[in-house]
Design a protein around this motif. Structure first.
Motif, PDB file in Angstrom:
ATOM      1  N   ILE A  21       0.841  -1.200   0.000  1.00 37.79           N
ATOM      2  CA  ILE A  21       0.000   0.000   0.000  1.00 37.79           C
ATOM      3  C   ILE A  21       0.878   1.252   0.000  1.00 37.79           C
ATOM      4  CG2 ILE A  21      -1.669   1.327   1.358  1.00 37.79           C
ATOM      5  CD1 ILE A  21      -2.858  -1.401   2.231  1.00 37.79           C
ATOM      6  N   LYS A  22       1.942   1.234   0.801  1.00 33.75           N
ATOM      7  CA  LYS A  22       2.864   2.361   0.840  1.00 33.75           C
ATOM      8  C   LYS A  22       3.508   2.558  -0.531  1.00 33.75           C
ATOM      9  CE  LYS A  22       6.974   4.052   3.210  1.00 33.75           C
ATOM     10  NZ  LYS A  22       8.046   3.698   4.150  1.00 33.75           N
ATOM     11  N   PHE A  24       2.167   1.845  -3.394  1.00 29.21           N
ATOM     12  CA  PHE A  24       1.172   2.465  -4.269  1.00 29.21           C
ATOM     13  C   PHE A  24       1.076   3.962  -4.003  1.00 29.21           C
ATOM     14  CE2 PHE A  24      -3.089   4.199  -4.692  1.00 29.21           C
ATOM     15  CZ  PHE A  24      -3.198   4.164  -6.076  1.00 29.21           C
ATOM     16  N   TYR A  25       1.008   4.358  -2.734  1.00 30.40           N
ATOM     17  CA  TYR A  25       0.905   5.783  -2.414  1.00 30.40           C
ATOM     18  C   TYR A  25       2.133   6.549  -2.909  1.00 30.40           C
ATOM     19  CZ  TYR A  25      -3.222   4.895   0.449  1.00 30.40           C
ATOM     20  OH  TYR A  25      -4.478   4.546   0.868  1.00 30.40           O
ATOM     21  N   THR A  26       3.299   5.940  -2.801  1.00 28.54           N
ATOM     22  CA  THR A  26       4.515   6.561  -3.327  1.00 28.54           C
ATOM     23  C   THR A  26       4.402   6.723  -4.839  1.00 28.54           C
ATOM     24  OG1 THR A  26       5.821   5.587  -1.546  1.00 28.54           O
ATOM     25  CG2 THR A  26       7.021   6.331  -3.497  1.00 28.54           C
ATOM     26  N   HIS A  27       3.950   5.685  -5.520  1.00 26.08           N
ATOM     27  CA  HIS A  27       3.744   5.729  -6.962  1.00 26.08           C
ATOM     28  C   HIS A  27       2.779   6.855  -7.320  1.00 26.08           C
ATOM     29  CE1 HIS A  27       2.509   3.224 -10.767  1.00 26.08           C
ATOM     30  NE2 HIS A  27       2.988   4.395 -11.086  1.00 26.08           N
ATOM     31  N   PHE A  28       1.686   6.977  -6.571  1.00 25.67           N
ATOM     32  CA  PHE A  28       0.683   8.002  -6.832  1.00 25.67           C
ATOM     33  C   PHE A  28       1.263   9.408  -6.657  1.00 25.67           C
ATOM     34  CE2 PHE A  28      -2.878  10.697  -5.358  1.00 25.67           C
ATOM     35  CZ  PHE A  28      -3.643  10.666  -6.509  1.00 25.67           C
ATOM     36  N   ILE A  29       2.038   9.622  -5.586  1.00 26.77           N
ATOM     37  CA  ILE A  29       2.634  10.938  -5.335  1.00 26.77           C
ATOM     38  C   ILE A  29       3.628  11.294  -6.434  1.00 26.77           C
ATOM     39  CG2 ILE A  29       4.166  12.217  -3.775  1.00 26.77           C
ATOM     40  CD1 ILE A  29       2.685  10.739  -1.454  1.00 26.77           C
ATOM     41  N   VAL A  30       4.454  10.325  -6.843  1.00 30.48           N
ATOM     42  CA  VAL A  30       5.406  10.573  -7.927  1.00 30.48           C
ATOM     43  C   VAL A  30       4.649  10.907  -9.215  1.00 30.48           C
ATOM     44  CG1 VAL A  30       7.163   9.493  -9.388  1.00 30.48           C
ATOM     45  CG2 VAL A  30       7.258   9.215  -6.913  1.00 30.48           C
ATOM     46  N   TYR A  31       3.575  10.185  -9.487  1.00 30.43           N
ATOM     47  CA  TYR A  31       2.733  10.455 -10.658  1.00 30.43           C
ATOM     48  C   TYR A  31       2.245  11.900 -10.639  1.00 30.43           C
ATOM     49  CZ  TYR A  31      -1.469  10.282 -13.618  1.00 30.43           C
ATOM     50  OH  TYR A  31      -2.424  10.537 -14.553  1.00 30.43           O
ATOM     51  N   ILE A  69      -3.635   2.932 -12.336  1.00 26.75           N
ATOM     52  CA  ILE A  69      -4.919   2.273 -12.056  1.00 26.75           C
ATOM     53  C   ILE A  69      -4.716   0.769 -11.897  1.00 26.75           C
ATOM     54  CG2 ILE A  69      -7.152   1.657 -13.075  1.00 26.75           C
ATOM     55  CD1 ILE A  69      -7.172   4.543 -14.236  1.00 26.75           C
ATOM     56  N   LEU A  70      -3.916   0.173 -12.774  1.00 27.79           N
ATOM     57  CA  LEU A  70      -3.646  -1.259 -12.652  1.00 27.79           C
ATOM     58  C   LEU A  70      -2.914  -1.581 -11.352  1.00 27.79           C
ATOM     59  CD1 LEU A  70      -2.660  -2.094 -16.333  1.00 27.79           C
ATOM     60  CD2 LEU A  70      -4.800  -2.633 -15.150  1.00 27.79           C
ATOM     61  N   HIS A  71      -1.993  -0.703 -10.955  1.00 29.76           N
ATOM     62  CA  HIS A  71      -1.290  -0.875  -9.681  1.00 29.76           C
ATOM     63  C   HIS A  71      -2.294  -0.824  -8.527  1.00 29.76           C
ATOM     64  CE1 HIS A  71       2.374   0.459  -7.026  1.00 29.76           C
ATOM     65  NE2 HIS A  71       1.791  -0.615  -6.569  1.00 29.76           N
ATOM     66  N   ALA A  72      -3.204   0.146  -8.574  1.00 33.63           N
ATOM     67  CA  ALA A  72      -4.224   0.268  -7.518  1.00 33.63           C
ATOM     68  C   ALA A  72      -5.101  -0.981  -7.459  1.00 33.63           C
ATOM     69  CB  ALA A  72      -5.082   1.503  -7.755  1.00 33.63           C
ATOM     70  N   LEU A  73      -5.499  -1.476  -8.618  1.00 35.37           N
ATOM     71  CA  LEU A  73      -6.333  -2.677  -8.640  1.00 35.37           C
ATOM     72  C   LEU A  73      -5.593  -3.870  -8.048  1.00 35.37           C
ATOM     73  CD1 LEU A  73      -8.050  -2.378 -12.132  1.00 35.37           C
ATOM     74  CD2 LEU A  73      -9.074  -1.991  -9.890  1.00 35.37           C
ATOM     75  N   SER A  74      -4.303  -3.973  -8.332  1.00 34.31           N
ATOM     76  CA  SER A  74      -3.537  -5.105  -7.797  1.00 34.31           C
ATOM     77  C   SER A  74      -3.366  -5.019  -6.284  1.00 34.31           C
ATOM     78  CB  SER A  74      -2.169  -5.192  -8.474  1.00 34.31           C
ATOM     79  OG  SER A  74      -1.300  -4.184  -8.005  1.00 34.31           O
ATOM     80  N   ILE A  75      -3.410  -3.825  -5.745  1.00 36.69           N
ATOM     81  CA  ILE A  75      -3.256  -3.637  -4.295  1.00 36.69           C
ATOM     82  C   ILE A  75      -4.598  -3.758  -3.576  1.00 36.69           C
ATOM     83  CG2 ILE A  75      -2.587  -2.011  -2.476  1.00 36.69           C
ATOM     84  CD1 ILE A  75      -0.248  -3.132  -4.110  1.00 36.69           C
ATOM     85  N   PHE A  76      -5.607  -3.080  -4.081  1.00 34.78           N
ATOM     86  CA  PHE A  76      -6.859  -2.964  -3.346  1.00 34.78           C
ATOM     87  C   PHE A  76      -7.921  -3.987  -3.758  1.00 34.78           C
ATOM     88  CE2 PHE A  76      -4.910   1.299  -3.161  1.00 34.78           C
ATOM     89  CZ  PHE A  76      -4.691   1.332  -1.802  1.00 34.78           C
ATOM     90  N   LEU A  77      -7.719  -4.672  -4.868  1.00 33.54           N
ATOM     91  CA  LEU A  77      -8.671  -5.693  -5.295  1.00 33.54           C
ATOM     92  C   LEU A  77      -7.955  -6.992  -5.661  1.00 33.54           C
ATOM     93  CD1 LEU A  77     -10.991  -3.575  -7.614  1.00 33.54           C
ATOM     94  CD2 LEU A  77     -11.446  -4.311  -5.287  1.00 33.54           C
TER      95      LEU A  77
END
Length: 104
Positions: A21-22, A24-31, A69-77
Motif C-alpha cells: 500500500i505504501k 502504491f501511495y509513493t507511486h501516486f505521489i510521484v505520478y 490504475i492497474l497498480h491500484a487494482l492489484s493492491i486494493f482488489l
C-alpha cells in the motif's frame, strides 16, 4: 507456541500488505508531482495564442495513469483477479512440487 507462530505469520502478512500500500501511495505521489511538472513546463513553452489542450500534452499522464490504475487494482482488489488465498495456495503447490522433485 502455535498461537505465537500464527500471530507472527499474520503480522508478516500485514506488514507485507502495508508495504504494498505504501508503494502504491509513493507511486501516486510521484505520478502527481511529475505530471504537474510536465504541465508547468508545457504551459511555459506555449507560443502566444497556442492552446495547451492538445493531445500530445496528455500522453504521459494518460498512459502512466493506466499503469497507476492497474497498480491500484492489484493492491486494493487482489481477490478480484487471483481469488482468495491464491498466494498461499500457490506456495503450497510449489512446495509440493519441490518435495516431489527431491525424491526423483
Amino acid at each position: 507456541m502455535e498461537n505465537n507462530m500464527q500471530n507472527e505469520i499474520r503480522y508478516q502478512e500485514a506488514l507485507k500488505r502495508v508495504k504494498k500500500i505504501k508503494g502504491f501511495y509513493t507511486h501516486f505521489i510521484v505520478y502527481l508531482v511529475i505530471n504537474i511538472m510536465i504541465i508547468i513546463s508545457n504551459i511555459q513553452n506555449l507560443e502566444s495564442g497556442e492552446s495547451y489542450f492538445k493531445l500530445e500534452n496528455f500522453f504521459t499522464a494518460f498512459f502512466w495513469g493506466i499503469g497507476l490504475i492497474l497498480h491500484a487494482l492489484s493492491i486494493f482488489l487482489p481477490t478480484w483477479f487471483l481469488g482468495n488465498n491464491w498466494e498461499e495456495n500457490k506456495i503450497q503447490e510449489l512446495m509440493g512440487k519441490e518435495e516431489n522433485n527431491k525424491w526423483e
